[in-house]
Design an enzyme around this catalytic site. Structure first.
Site, PDB file in Angstrom:
ATOM      1  CG  HIS A  25      -2.177  -0.935   1.186  1.00  0.00           C
ATOM      2  ND1 HIS A  25      -3.090  -0.791   0.399  1.00  0.00           N
ATOM      3  CD2 HIS A  25      -2.266  -2.319   1.487  1.00  0.00           C
ATOM      4  CE1 HIS A  25      -4.185  -1.635   0.494  1.00  0.00           C
ATOM      5  NE2 HIS A  25      -3.594  -2.690   0.918  1.00  0.00           N
TER       6      HIS A  25
ATOM      7  CG  ASP B  99      -3.235  -3.528   4.728  1.00  0.00           C
ATOM      8  OD1 ASP B  99      -4.192  -3.532   3.963  1.00  0.00           O
ATOM      9  OD2 ASP B  99      -2.335  -2.767   5.028  1.00  0.00           O
ATOM     10  CD  GLU B 100      -5.570  -5.866   1.129  1.00  0.00           C
ATOM     11  OE1 GLU B 100      -6.492  -6.483   0.574  1.00  0.00           O
ATOM     12  OE2 GLU B 100      -5.263  -4.482   1.047  1.00  0.00           O
ATOM     13  CB  ALA B 101       2.865  -6.981   2.297  1.00  0.00           C
TER      14      ALA B 101
END
Ligand SMILES: CC1=[NH+][C@H]2[C@@H](O1)O[C@H](CO)[C@@H](O)[C@@H]2O
Length: 495
Positions: free
Chosen positions: A244, A307-309
């Site tokens: 992100h 998150d969401e790496a």
């Protein structure tokens, strides 16, 4: 108008003993007394007066006085031990109202309850006819969980200081005590960092759908922190990393492994960006960012995302986090992050924020067993960007549709398998803003679901009752109408 019931409050108070014979009438003569010698008690008294004066037309002087009264008294010390540092006791009889707490935060919580014990028209900015009756009896009230939070994503769409202050005013009425600001993401970087001016001048210049973005100067951010503090709300800033991060990577080519800056991004995909774990400049950058956030943030936590790496190899993610977490500690802060952060080796003071769907196994039982306190933001219960129904014009539906009964119909103390209530730090309602662009949008998604979450975080489990909540929520609707809050008139509620 019939006097309200003493428990017609959201969040519902822990214990209520009504006494209909002891209702109190506000009048011209009513004085607001505050604990002598306490500047904070006086400020809470002025905040109460700011609400009551315009609608009642009464002078309601605020007087620092220690002794008895015939009015409204905000007193500190000798409160029921159950109330702790955030609770209060509120006693109403014919001669007046006494709110007593162990700390100013408790007085502030007490005046939010007192506001709700008066008719909705008390929230009007213009003179209304009375009577201004407070139902008689006694309340002893205190929070079940330490944190009742709201997150506002100011990266996908930027929100001005004034828009965030408006949201803070609304949160404070429901005893929310944490505001998590999601300050950076793929689409925008929203806070100035000394030495890295392009983060905001370029990385903050746009937002989802390509409209002009914006950013907070250090002054703007400090103004928000102080405003939140005056309402006993702690700001938790988040810089999401290592994923992100497109806004930062677009702003500085040297932060990219290949030395090439990607273009600014105005879409809504996730998982395509990553800091370069192998470059030393990455950690110099992170150190500069965390130092500045720590300097500007009196609260004890900084949120470092995590998150969401999906574009960071798992082993690199662990290496990255194991270098970054100590930087947070170096600047005197504790870390919080999305629950993936437990894949690294965070110290047990680190708070994982659970955002799974349902009670999915995200390693939270192991985290609790290790001693972590967990902040609950289950996406299918607390995500305020989820549509209410398929027809909701705003929001998303990847986790679940969330009508009011679903937002209210769960118990944070029993939600995660093999995670005891003692490991739950509290609840937080994230509002992601891919589709949210102004205060009216924020309010449509947050009200009435955030008050539901606030009640889950504050009120005892034994008070949990959908029939009770929905009728109390209906009365909140009348207040929101007076305040101009653009709430969703759910068909589930008898507004
Ligand atoms: C922690 C988390 N990461 C994702 C996920 O929540 O869903 C959000 C939309 O609901 C999205 O905006 C966010 O980037």
């Amino acid at each position: 108008a019939a006097t309200k019931s003493l428990s017609d409050v959201v969040p519902v108070p822990a214990s209520v003993v009504p006494d209909a014979r002891q209702a109190f009438q506000l009048s011209w003569r009513t004085v607001i007394f505050t604990q002598a010698g306490s500047a904070e008690a006086a400020r809470v008294g002025r905040q109460l007066a700011d609400v009551l004066r315009p609608s009642t037309g009464f002078p309601l002087p605020v007087v620092p006085s220690v002794s008895a009264h015939s009015g409204i008294a905000l007193l500190l010390g000798h409160a029921d031990p159950r109330v702790g540092q955030e609770g209060y006791q509120l006693t109403v009889n014919r001669s007046g109202v006494v709110i007593r707490a162990n700390a100013p935060a408790g007085l502030f919580a007490g005046i939010q309850t007192l506001r709700q014990l008066l008719p909705a028209k008390v929230e009007n900015k213009h003179r209304q006819s009375g009577p201004w009756t407070v139902p008689g009896g006694r309340i002893v009230d205190f929070p079940r969980f330490a944190v009742r939070g709201a997150m506002l994503d100011v990266a996908r769409h930027f929100f001005s200081v004034a828009e965030v202050k408006r949201y803070i005013d609304q949160l404070a009425q429901y005893k929310i005590n944490q505001l998590h600001l999601h300050l950076a993401d793929d689409q925008g970087w929203r806070i100035e960092i000394p030495g890295w001016p392009r983060l905001t001048s370029y990385g903050g210049s746009t937002e989802v759908d390509g409209t002009p973005g914006g950013f907070y100067t250090a002054r703007d951010y400090s103004e928000l922190v102080a405003y939140a503090r005056s309402k006993y709300i702690t700001v938790v800033p988040e810089i999401d990393m290592p994923g992100h991060t497109n806004a930062a990577l677009a702003s500085y080519a040297e932060l990219n492994c290949n030395g090439v800056a990607p273009p600014l991004y105005t879409g809504t995909d996730v998982g395509f960006s990553s800091f370069c774990v192998d470059k030393e400049i990455t950690y110099k950058f992170v150190d500069d960012v965390i130092r500045e956030l720590a300097r500007l943030t009196p609260g004890e936590y900084l949120h470092i995302g995590g998150d969401e790496a999906h574009s960071t190899p798992p082993a690199d993610y662990v290496r990255f986090m194991d270098r970054v977490l100590p930087i947070v500690a170096k600047y005197g802060k504790k870390a919080t992050g999305w629950h993936e952060i437990t894949k690294a080796n965070p110290s047990t003071t680190t708070v994982p924020q659970y955002w799974g769907v349902g009670a999915e196994d995200a390693g939270m039982a192991a985290a609790a067993a290790k001693g972590h306190q967990i902040l609950l933001s289950p996406a299918d219960r607390s995500y305020l960007d989820m549509k209410y129904t398929p027809d909701t014009p705003l929001g998303q539906d990847w986790a679940s549709l969330i009508e009011v009964d679903r937002a209210y119909g769960w118990d944070p103390g029993k939600f995660l398998a093999n995670v005891p209530e003692s490991a739950i730090r509290g609840v937080e309602g994230p509002l992601w803003t891919e589709t949210i662009t102004d205060s009216a949008d924020i309010e449509f998604m947050a009200f009435p679901r955030l008050p539901a979450l606030a009640e889950l975080g504050w009120s005892p489990a034994a008070t949990h009752s959908w029939p009770s909540f929905r009728s109390r929520l209906a009365h909140q609707g009348a207040r929101w109408t007076v305040q101009g809050v653009n709430f969703y008139r759910s068909p589930q509620i008898p507004w």
